[in-house]
Design a protein around this motif. Structure first.
Motif, PDB file in Angstrom:
ATOM      1  N   VAL A  40       0.838  -1.207   0.000  1.00  0.00           N
ATOM      2  CA  VAL A  40       0.000   0.000   0.000  1.00  0.00           C
ATOM      3  C   VAL A  40       0.873   1.258   0.000  1.00  0.00           C
ATOM      4  CG1 VAL A  40      -1.650   1.367   1.349  1.00  0.00           C
ATOM      5  CG2 VAL A  40      -2.005  -1.090   1.057  1.00  0.00           C
ATOM      6  N   SER A  41       1.870   1.296   0.886  1.00  0.00           N
ATOM      7  CA  SER A  41       2.720   2.494   0.987  1.00  0.00           C
ATOM      8  C   SER A  41       3.521   2.719  -0.301  1.00  0.00           C
ATOM      9  CB  SER A  41       3.671   2.384   2.184  1.00  0.00           C
ATOM     10  OG  SER A  41       4.514   1.261   2.064  1.00  0.00           O
ATOM     11  N   ALA A  42       3.946   1.623  -0.957  1.00  0.00           N
ATOM     12  CA  ALA A  42       4.702   1.751  -2.209  1.00  0.00           C
ATOM     13  C   ALA A  42       3.823   2.308  -3.327  1.00  0.00           C
ATOM     14  CB  ALA A  42       5.274   0.390  -2.615  1.00  0.00           C
ATOM     15  N   VAL A  43       2.595   1.791  -3.441  1.00  0.00           N
ATOM     16  CA  VAL A  43       1.678   2.281  -4.482  1.00  0.00           C
ATOM     17  C   VAL A  43       1.334   3.750  -4.244  1.00  0.00           C
ATOM     18  CG1 VAL A  43      -0.646   2.055  -5.457  1.00  0.00           C
ATOM     19  CG2 VAL A  43       0.698   0.009  -4.987  1.00  0.00           C
ATOM     20  N   VAL A  44       1.084   4.105  -2.985  1.00  0.00           N
ATOM     21  CA  VAL A  44       0.775   5.502  -2.649  1.00  0.00           C
ATOM     22  C   VAL A  44       1.982   6.391  -2.948  1.00  0.00           C
ATOM     23  CG1 VAL A  44       0.287   7.095  -0.739  1.00  0.00           C
ATOM     24  CG2 VAL A  44      -0.994   4.947  -0.926  1.00  0.00           C
ATOM     25  N   ALA A  45       3.177   5.932  -2.594  1.00  0.00           N
ATOM     26  CA  ALA A  45       4.394   6.729  -2.774  1.00  0.00           C
ATOM     27  C   ALA A  45       4.651   7.069  -4.241  1.00  0.00           C
ATOM     28  CB  ALA A  45       5.595   5.983  -2.189  1.00  0.00           C
ATOM     29  N   VAL A  46       4.523   6.063  -5.132  1.00  0.00           N
ATOM     30  CA  VAL A  46       4.830   6.327  -6.551  1.00  0.00           C
ATOM     31  C   VAL A  46       3.693   7.084  -7.240  1.00  0.00           C
ATOM     32  CG1 VAL A  46       6.373   4.345  -6.754  1.00  0.00           C
ATOM     33  CG2 VAL A  46       3.957   4.072  -7.321  1.00  0.00           C
ATOM     34  N   ASN A  47       2.565   7.224  -6.564  1.00  0.00           N
ATOM     35  CA  ASN A  47       1.429   7.939  -7.154  1.00  0.00           C
ATOM     36  C   ASN A  47       1.031   9.181  -6.356  1.00  0.00           C
ATOM     37  OD1 ASN A  47       0.212   6.349  -9.548  1.00  0.00           O
ATOM     38  ND2 ASN A  47       0.638   4.763  -8.022  1.00  0.00           N
ATOM     39  N   LYS A  48       1.983   9.753  -5.632  1.00  0.00           N
ATOM     40  CA  LYS A  48       1.659  10.901  -4.782  1.00  0.00           C
ATOM     41  C   LYS A  48       0.996  12.033  -5.572  1.00  0.00           C
ATOM     42  CE  LYS A  48       3.506  14.388  -1.674  1.00  0.00           C
ATOM     43  NZ  LYS A  48       4.630  14.812  -0.798  1.00  0.00           N
ATOM     44  N   VAL A  49       1.548  12.356  -6.716  1.00  0.00           N
ATOM     45  CA  VAL A  49       1.011  13.463  -7.523  1.00  0.00           C
ATOM     46  C   VAL A  49      -0.394  13.132  -8.019  1.00  0.00           C
ATOM     47  CG1 VAL A  49       1.318  14.824  -9.625  1.00  0.00           C
ATOM     48  CG2 VAL A  49       3.304  14.232  -8.222  1.00  0.00           C
ATOM     49  N   ASN A  50      -0.578  11.906  -8.524  1.00  0.00           N
ATOM     50  CA  ASN A  50      -1.897  11.495  -9.022  1.00  0.00           C
ATOM     51  C   ASN A  50      -2.948  11.474  -7.916  1.00  0.00           C
ATOM     52  OD1 ASN A  50      -1.040  11.002 -11.716  1.00  0.00           O
ATOM     53  ND2 ASN A  50      -0.142   9.065 -11.070  1.00  0.00           N
ATOM     54  N   ILE A  51      -2.536  11.016  -6.735  1.00  0.00           N
ATOM     55  CA  ILE A  51      -3.470  10.955  -5.604  1.00  0.00           C
ATOM     56  C   ILE A  51      -3.859  12.372  -5.167  1.00  0.00           C
ATOM     57  CG2 ILE A  51      -3.692  10.307  -3.157  1.00  0.00           C
ATOM     58  CD1 ILE A  51      -1.969   7.826  -3.848  1.00  0.00           C
ATOM     59  N   ALA A  52      -2.870  13.273  -5.175  1.00  0.00           N
ATOM     60  CA  ALA A  52      -3.157  14.674  -4.806  1.00  0.00           C
ATOM     61  C   ALA A  52      -4.159  15.294  -5.771  1.00  0.00           C
ATOM     62  CB  ALA A  52      -1.862  15.482  -4.788  1.00  0.00           C
ATOM     63  N   GLN A  53      -4.093  14.886  -7.051  1.00  0.00           N
ATOM     64  CA  GLN A  53      -4.980  15.460  -8.067  1.00  0.00           C
ATOM     65  C   GLN A  53      -6.369  14.811  -8.081  1.00  0.00           C
ATOM     66  OE1 GLN A  53      -2.663  14.975 -11.629  1.00  0.00           O
ATOM     67  NE2 GLN A  53      -1.497  16.865 -11.315  1.00  0.00           N
ATOM     68  N   SER A  54      -6.407  13.487  -7.987  1.00  0.00           N
ATOM     69  CA  SER A  54      -7.703  12.808  -8.132  1.00  0.00           C
ATOM     70  C   SER A  54      -8.005  11.819  -7.002  1.00  0.00           C
ATOM     71  CB  SER A  54      -7.749  12.070  -9.482  1.00  0.00           C
ATOM     72  OG  SER A  54      -6.650  11.191  -9.599  1.00  0.00           O
ATOM     73  N   GLY A  55      -7.325  11.981  -5.883  1.00  0.00           N
ATOM     74  CA  GLY A  55      -7.494  11.067  -4.756  1.00  0.00           C
ATOM     75  C   GLY A  55      -8.906  11.037  -4.201  1.00  0.00           C
ATOM     76  N   LEU A  56      -9.557  12.209  -4.120  1.00  0.00           N
ATOM     77  CA  LEU A  56     -10.918  12.266  -3.560  1.00  0.00           C
ATOM     78  C   LEU A  56     -11.911  11.519  -4.439  1.00  0.00           C
ATOM     79  CD1 LEU A  56     -11.288  15.898  -2.145  1.00  0.00           C
ATOM     80  CD2 LEU A  56     -11.253  13.747  -0.858  1.00  0.00           C
ATOM     81  N   MET A  57     -11.752  11.660  -5.751  1.00  0.00           N
ATOM     82  CA  MET A  57     -12.649  10.960  -6.677  1.00  0.00           C
ATOM     83  C   MET A  57     -12.455   9.444  -6.555  1.00  0.00           C
ATOM     84  SD  MET A  57     -12.477   9.203  -9.797  1.00  0.00           S
ATOM     85  CE  MET A  57     -11.052   9.847 -10.661  1.00  0.00           C
TER      86      MET A  57
END
Length: 320
Positions: free
Chosen positions: A207-224
């Motif tokens: 989980v932490s690895a997937v979140v780490a490599v997608n920090k920018v994407n999560i910041a942009q569309s994480g809520l959706m």
């Protein structure tokens, strides 16, 4: 050894908290946790090896003893969750990679955490374990087929390559664990108390690895993505419960089926998305990993009180 076993047990019981903590750490410290991204498949293999160490012939005897109950759980798992994923990706605008990732996690087998949540919710644990075992064994065939059928409109799907990946990451470690259990039962029994610690460590690193490599994407569309995952998981739990009720199953069985359907093997989803689609496609699986442990704990708590209320009603009716 007792201290290690007690610590492992504590980590296992507080699983949801650790998933949340490491998801946050992955977001805040991406450079620290992104180094685990190439090891996602290996980590999942270790988790499945641990599952193989605990699978017994009794789990499969349960399938033969009550095939109808298990069939409801298995069909519910591979019908409700994929169709819900397709519906959500159709009505909610999202990038094609995210849509493919949502469908992929919806096509995965049941997660082993469902067995723990069923136990906490005073459900039929034997039924839950049987359903998890059967959907896991069917996953190499069913998951690639469903992903190819539903997600190929978004991204190219190589079903054969996905089949081989699932065999490598699920069936081979499971088989090795099962064989070791038979060949060296004393060794396995001594290692058993530490298995929750190993499983939790594997999941939180994925989980932490997937979140780490997608920090920018999560910041942009994480809520959706979070909203889609909550809807997917919530309706899965609800429809699983009502499917079991429509089939005439008892309350304990309805609880098991609801949790089994609603909780996915999101570690497998993350590994497959990372290997066959893109890191962004793995984000729904990572978010699912965090959320379904929270929702599972909440539902288990509600289910456990639900049984108490039923028992009280029965006691009152007996007195009358």
């Amino acid at each position: 050894m007792k201290t290690i076993a007690a610590f492992s047990n504590f980590i296992g019981r507080s699983f949801a908290i650790w998933v949340i903590v490491f998801a946050v750490l992955g977001f805040l410290l991406p450079s620290t946790f992104s180094i685990f991204a190439p090891w996602i498949v290996v980590l999942l293999g270790i988790i499945m090896f641990g599952m193989g160490l605990t699978i017994s012939a009794k789990d499969f005897a349960e399938v033969a003893r009550r095939p109808f109950d298990v069939a409801i759980g298995v069909v519910g798992q591979f019908l409700i969750m994929p169709l819900l994923a397709v519906l959500l990706t159709t009505i909610i605008p999202m990038p094609v990679e995210v849509a493919a990732g949502v469908i992929l996690v919806g096509c995965c087998p049941g997660g082993t955490a469902s067995n723990v949540m069923t136990y906490l919710g005073k459900g039929d644990v034997a039924l839950s374990v049987a359903c998890t075992s059967v959907t896991t064994l069917l996953a190499p065939i069913v998951t690639p087929f469903l992903v190819w059928m539903f997600a190929s409109q978004y991204l190219p799907v190589d079903a054969m390559s996905m089949f081989l990946s699932i065999v490598k990451v699920i069936l081979v470690p499971l088989a090795l664990g099962f064989v070791l259990q038979k060949v060296a039962p004393a060794l396995v029994k001594s290692a058993e108390p530490m298995l929750p610690l190993v499983s939790v460590a594997g999941i939180v690193l994925i989980v932490s690895a997937v979140v780490a490599v997608n920090k920018v994407n999560i910041a942009q569309s994480g809520l959706m993505i979070f909203a889609v995952v909550v809807l997917h998981n919530g309706f899965g739990l609800l429809l699983g419960y009502f499917a079991a009720r429509a089939a005439g199953l008892s309350l304990a069985k309805r609880k098991a089926i609801a949790i089994e359907v609603g909780m996915q093997n999101s570690g497998l989803g993350a590994a497959l998305a990372n290997a066959h689609f893109s890191p962004l496609a793995a984000v729904p699986s990572a978010v699912f990993s965090v959320w379904h442990n929270i929702s599972g704990a909440l539902v288990a708590n509600y289910f456990s009180r639900m049984e108490d209320r039923e028992m009280k009603r029965e006691a009152v009716s007996h007195k009358a």
